[in-house]
Design an enzyme around this catalytic site. Structure first.
Site, short mmCIF file in Angstrom:
data_model
loop_
_atom_site.label_atom_id
_atom_site.label_comp_id
_atom_site.label_asym_id
_atom_site.label_seq_id
_atom_site.Cartn_x
_atom_site.Cartn_y
_atom_site.Cartn_z
CE1 TYR A 185 -0.75 -54.08 -25.48
CE2 TYR A 185 -0.18 -55.81 -23.94
CZ TYR A 185 -0.39 -54.47 -24.21
OH TYR A 185 -0.24 -53.52 -23.23
CG PHE A 196 -5.27 -54.82 -29.68
CD1 PHE A 196 -6.65 -54.96 -29.64
CD2 PHE A 196 -4.62 -54.31 -28.56
CE1 PHE A 196 -7.37 -54.61 -28.52
CE2 PHE A 196 -5.34 -53.96 -27.43
CZ PHE A 196 -6.70 -54.12 -27.40
CE LYS A 221 -4.97 -50.49 -33.71
NZ LYS A 221 -5.14 -50.97 -32.33
CE1 TYR A 222 -1.69 -51.28 -34.51
CE2 TYR A 222 -2.41 -53.39 -35.40
CZ TYR A 222 -2.20 -52.55 -34.31
OH TYR A 222 -2.52 -52.96 -33.05
CD GLU A 272 2.31 -50.11 -22.84
OE1 GLU A 272 1.81 -49.73 -23.91
OE2 GLU A 272 1.63 -50.31 -21.80
CG ASP A 296 0.82 -43.12 -16.49
OD1 ASP A 296 0.64 -42.19 -17.29
OD2 ASP A 296 -0.10 -43.70 -15.90
CG MET A 297 0.58 -41.00 -21.28
SD MET A 297 -0.33 -41.07 -22.83
CE MET A 297 -0.51 -42.84 -23.08
CD GLU A 336 -6.12 -48.21 -30.31
OE1 GLU A 336 -6.96 -47.68 -29.54
OE2 GLU A 336 -5.85 -49.41 -30.29
CD GLU A 389 -10.18 -49.20 -24.34
OE1 GLU A 389 -9.02 -49.03 -24.74
OE2 GLU A 389 -10.90 -50.16 -24.69
C1 LIG Z 1 -5.37 -50.16 -26.79
S1 LIG Z 1 -3.72 -50.53 -26.37
C2 LIG Z 1 -2.90 -50.19 -27.89
C3 LIG Z 1 -1.56 -50.80 -27.95
C4 LIG Z 1 -0.82 -50.62 -29.26
N1 LIG Z 1 -0.58 -49.24 -29.55
C5 LIG Z 1 -1.58 -51.30 -30.38
O1 LIG Z 1 -2.14 -50.61 -31.24
O2 LIG Z 1 -1.60 -52.53 -30.42
C6 LIG Z 1 -3.30 -49.16 -25.36
C7 LIG Z 1 -1.96 -49.29 -24.76
O3 LIG Z 1 -1.70 -48.09 -24.06
C8 LIG Z 1 -1.12 -48.39 -22.80
N2 LIG Z 1 -1.44 -47.27 -21.92
C9 LIG Z 1 -2.67 -46.89 -21.50
N3 LIG Z 1 -2.57 -45.82 -20.74
C10 LIG Z 1 -1.27 -45.49 -20.65
C11 LIG Z 1 -0.56 -44.47 -19.98
N4 LIG Z 1 -1.17 -43.57 -19.23
N5 LIG Z 1 0.79 -44.43 -20.15
C12 LIG Z 1 1.42 -45.33 -20.91
N6 LIG Z 1 0.80 -46.34 -21.54
C13 LIG Z 1 -0.53 -46.41 -21.42
C14 LIG Z 1 -1.75 -49.71 -22.41
O4 LIG Z 1 -0.98 -50.40 -21.46
C15 LIG Z 1 -1.82 -50.40 -23.76
O5 LIG Z 1 -0.62 -51.11 -24.00
#
Ligand SMILES: C[S@@+](CC[C@H](N)C(=O)[O-])C[C@H]1O[C@@H](n2cnc3c(N)ncnc32)[C@H](O)[C@@H]1O
Length: 694
Positions: A345, A348, A354-355, A413, A441-442, A457, A466
């Site tokens: 993290y 990132f 990116k942000y 998250e 989980d979303m 993202e 991913e």
């Molecule tokens: C690539 S990271 C990006 C994190 C953050 N948004 C950033 O830009 O630093 C993707 C994030 O999405 C979360 N994630 C992936 N699939 C998910 C899901 N189905 N539900 C909730 N969170 C999820 C991962 O745990 C991770 O923290």
């Protein structure tokens, strides 16, 4: 002495050698050339005028080589650090004269054996006779099986007929055979016969005339170790000093960037003004005679090459960080299956570009959605799905403040460890009244209200790899019918590449699974053979009842006609994403988002490299396959030859849709790092631990 260092490039200095004739006094050869400023010599180890005639069946027994120096006269460190052995050029392993052929083989083995005894790190092999190299390659391949550390540099002229600047002096035409000549073809045949042996490399002779850019680019993916520039390839500037043409300058600069060594060959052919000829003090062990001054006649050429190196742009901080990642295979992240670590993290979060792009996209979306009149009354519901440790939450809040809109944020998250950070941020940054953290989980969350804007993202180097489509399909239930998704779409891209280094690294694992697994790689020593082409596009939201995330595409790549034939080791993959309106993110090489570093490209290897003859098309087919529990890609080449479909049924690589545990067998023995993180499981030897020969 290194040529000098570019600012910020301390561990990555370049080295310049000099090609010498045979002198049976190696200490003198070293003293003269090293004190003249060169870092190493490419010198015959055996008197080339010695043309042995071996008895037909007892080979070389009893023969004593007329060598340049006894192994005792030069220290082992000097042999290994400062000498490249030059194999006698009379050797002709494909001669029609059987006796010469047989003697050549014996002599070659003898010379290599002597070089190996001295521990020199490389030997320069004479170029094959044009068009023929099978027996030569067979013998070299035999030798390669028996040497451990030494490299063999096959010397080849940098020529391709039909594309040279000045065809009237075209060295690419073999007047004896009448055959048009492309030295890359000879190299390709030779290395295929030697099964891509990792210790077989190339040394290119740079001539005064260069082939077309596209044909030159092919060499960028090959294991070229040295570029030998003959003094007669240099022009003369107004002051009488050697210089190179603009095209040569560009080429040498590119070679520096690819860590090729430069070797100066030939004699002084420029009349340098007298006062500039440098005089070097005699060294104690100077065998020319006590106190006699030494002057290296090739110093002006060396200085010019050093000047080209020093005027290169300094590396940026990011480029320096990425040096250790160049051409190293990394396992792609799987944030849905795995829980990312804090340092991932953190990496990132350093990518402000990116942000900023996300913040600009949210600004635009808020302005489009909420008029100035409604600004004070309406409260826009924004959900950050996959919020990680909160950078997109912060970017969204800053966007709302910037455009004067009120927002209510849900930060969803699934990684419980990142949720801990989100909770602490709420207090630290005073977000209590604006942000609600949802640890879920979303795809399973029962949202209390619907969202105006869904920000995510979940993108990999290949866009959808991913599983962003699967996650957002699950999340769009709580997006209003006219709601906005940021990103609104993303597209993957593919490009055929030559990359001997990655092919060898993948192959070194000796199993099928590694040959049909995609890797994240900071591509460096690669030849990009054609423009990248779009592969799969996903749009969000996608409310159509018949939507499917399966995809199939057939791509036809046209290699530019002046390139010549090529060898394709696999495909580089990229993506771009439309965040909102005209705000996008991209790692596609023709339009990258400047200085964004969150994603390296992905590499899809081919089990067998594909030779694409000059003027042919390359046809590749790609599938995105979905089953209830997993998603995977399959790919194959169908022209100019047909290869088996790779990764059938996701047998070697797949991404799990449900559950957070890693079930997939992970590459373990290769150099694998995680995407853009410092969690290095294996580090490259070069350039961290500088070894001038590798
Ligand atoms: C690539 S990271 C990006 C994190 C953050 N948004 C950033 O830009 O630093 C993707 C994030 O999405 C979360 N994630 C992936 N699939 C998910 C899901 N189905 N539900 C909730 N969170 C999820 C991962 O745990 C991770 O923290």
């Amino acid at each position: 002495m290194p040529l000098g260092q570019r600012v910020g490039d301390k561990s990555d200095s370049r080295y310049c050698g000099v090609e010498t004739d045979f002198i049976d006094d190696m200490p003198h050869v070293l003293t003269y050339n090293l004190s003249g400023g060169f870092d190493f010599v490419v010198a015959p180890l055996v008197d080339p005028s010695y043309r042995p005639s071996f008895p037909t069946n007892s080979a070389s027994e009893g023969f004593v080589l007329p060598v340049a120096a006894s192994d005792l006269i030069v220290s082992p460190a000097q042999w290994s650090s400062h000498v490249v052995g030059k194999i006698s050029s009379w050797i002709d392993l494909d001669s029609e004269d059987e006796k010469l052929r047989m003697d050549s083989e014996t002599a070659l083995k003898q010379e290599i054996s002597w070089a190996s005894h001295l521990s020199v790190q490389a030997c320069l092999l004479p170029p094959p006779k044009k068009g023929y190299c099978s027996n030569y390659a067979r013998s070299v391949n035999q030798i390669l099986q028996g040497i451990t550390n030494m490299q063999l540099w096959l010397r080849l002229p940098l020529v391709k007929s039909g594309s040279m600047e000045n065809e009237s002096v075209d060295a690419s035409y073999d007047s004896l055979s009448g055959i048009l000549y492309d030295s890359w073809e000879t190299w390709n045949t030779f290395r295929l016969l030697c099964e891509h042996h990792v210790q077989l490399c190339v040394a290119l002779d740079i001539q005064s005339s260069l082939p077309s850019i596209n044909s030159l680019l092919r060499w960028f993916g090959e294991p070229v170790r040295a570029a030998i520039i003959h003094t007669d390839a240099f022009l003369t500037n107004a002051r009488g000093y050697p210089c190179l043409s603009k095209r040569h300058q560009k080429l040498i600069t590119a070679f520096f960037d690819l860590c090729f060594q430069i070797v100066i060959s030939g004699s002084l052919i420029h009349s340098i003004p007298q006062e500039r000829l440098e005089v070097f003090p005699a060294n104690d062990n100077d065998s020319l005679g006590e106190g006699a001054p030494l002057r290296h006649e090739l110093k002006p050429y060396l200085e010019y090459v050093a000047y080209l190196y020093q005027r290169m742009d300094p590396l940026s901080e990011q480029e320096r960080f990425e040096l250790n990642y160049r051409d190293f295979l990394q396992a792609p992240l799987q944030p849905l299956m795995d829980n990312l670590e804090a340092q991932t993290y953190e990496t990132f979060e350093k990518d402000t570009v990116k942000y900023n792009q996300y913040q600009r996209a949210v600004c635009k979306a808020l302005l489009d959605r909420v008029s100035d009149e409604q600004a004070s009354s309406s409260n826009t519901v924004l959900m950050v799905v996959g919020a990680g440790r909160g950078p997109l939450v912060r970017a969204s809040l800053q966007a709302a403040e910037e455009v004067g809109r009120k927002i209510k944020v849900y930060a969803v998250e699934k990684n419980p460890n990142a949720v801990v950070t989100l909770h602490s941020l709420i207090k630290l940054e005073g977000w209590e009244s604006m942000v609600t953290v949802i640890s879920c989980d979303m795809r399973c969350w029962d949202a209390p209200e619907k969202a105006d804007i869904l920000v995510s993202e979940l993108l990999g180097s290949f866009g959808d790899n991913e599983l962003s489509p699967e996650c957002l399909d699950g999340a769009q239930r709580f997006l209003k019918p006219d709601g906005i998704s940021i990103p609104s779409s993303y597209t993957s891209y593919l490009q055929p590449i030559t990359t001997t280094k990655l092919y060898n690294d993948v192959k070194a694992n000796k199993d099928l699974a590694h040959m049909e697994t995609p890797y994240v790689v900071k591509l460096h020593k690669v030849a990009r053979l054609a423009q990248a082409q779009p592969v799969f596009t996903f749009r969000h939201p996608e409310f159509s009842p018949n939507r499917s995330n399966q995809r199939y595409v057939k791509l036809e790549f046209e290699i530019p006609p002046d390139t010549g034939s090529t060898l394709v080791h696999g495909f580089a993959g990229y993506f771009d994403a439309v965040l909102y309106g005209d705000i996008y993110l991209s790692i596609e090489p023709s339009k990258p988002t400047p200085t964004m570093f969150s994603w390296f490209p992905i590499f899809f290897p081919l089990r067998t490299p594909v030779y694409v003859p000059s003027g042919s098309h390359l046809e590749v087919q790609f599938w995105r396959c979905c089953a209830p529990a997993k998603v995977w890609y399959e790919w194959c080449v169908t022209s100019p030859i047909t290869l088996p479909v790779h990764n059938v049924n996701g047998r070697s690589y797949w991404t799990r849709i449900f559950g957070f545990k890693t079930m997939m067998p992970r590459p373990s023995t290769i150099a694998v790092k995680k995407r853009s993180t410092c969690s290095v499981f294996a580090v490259p030897v070069y350039p961290k631990d500088v070894n001038w020969m590798t």
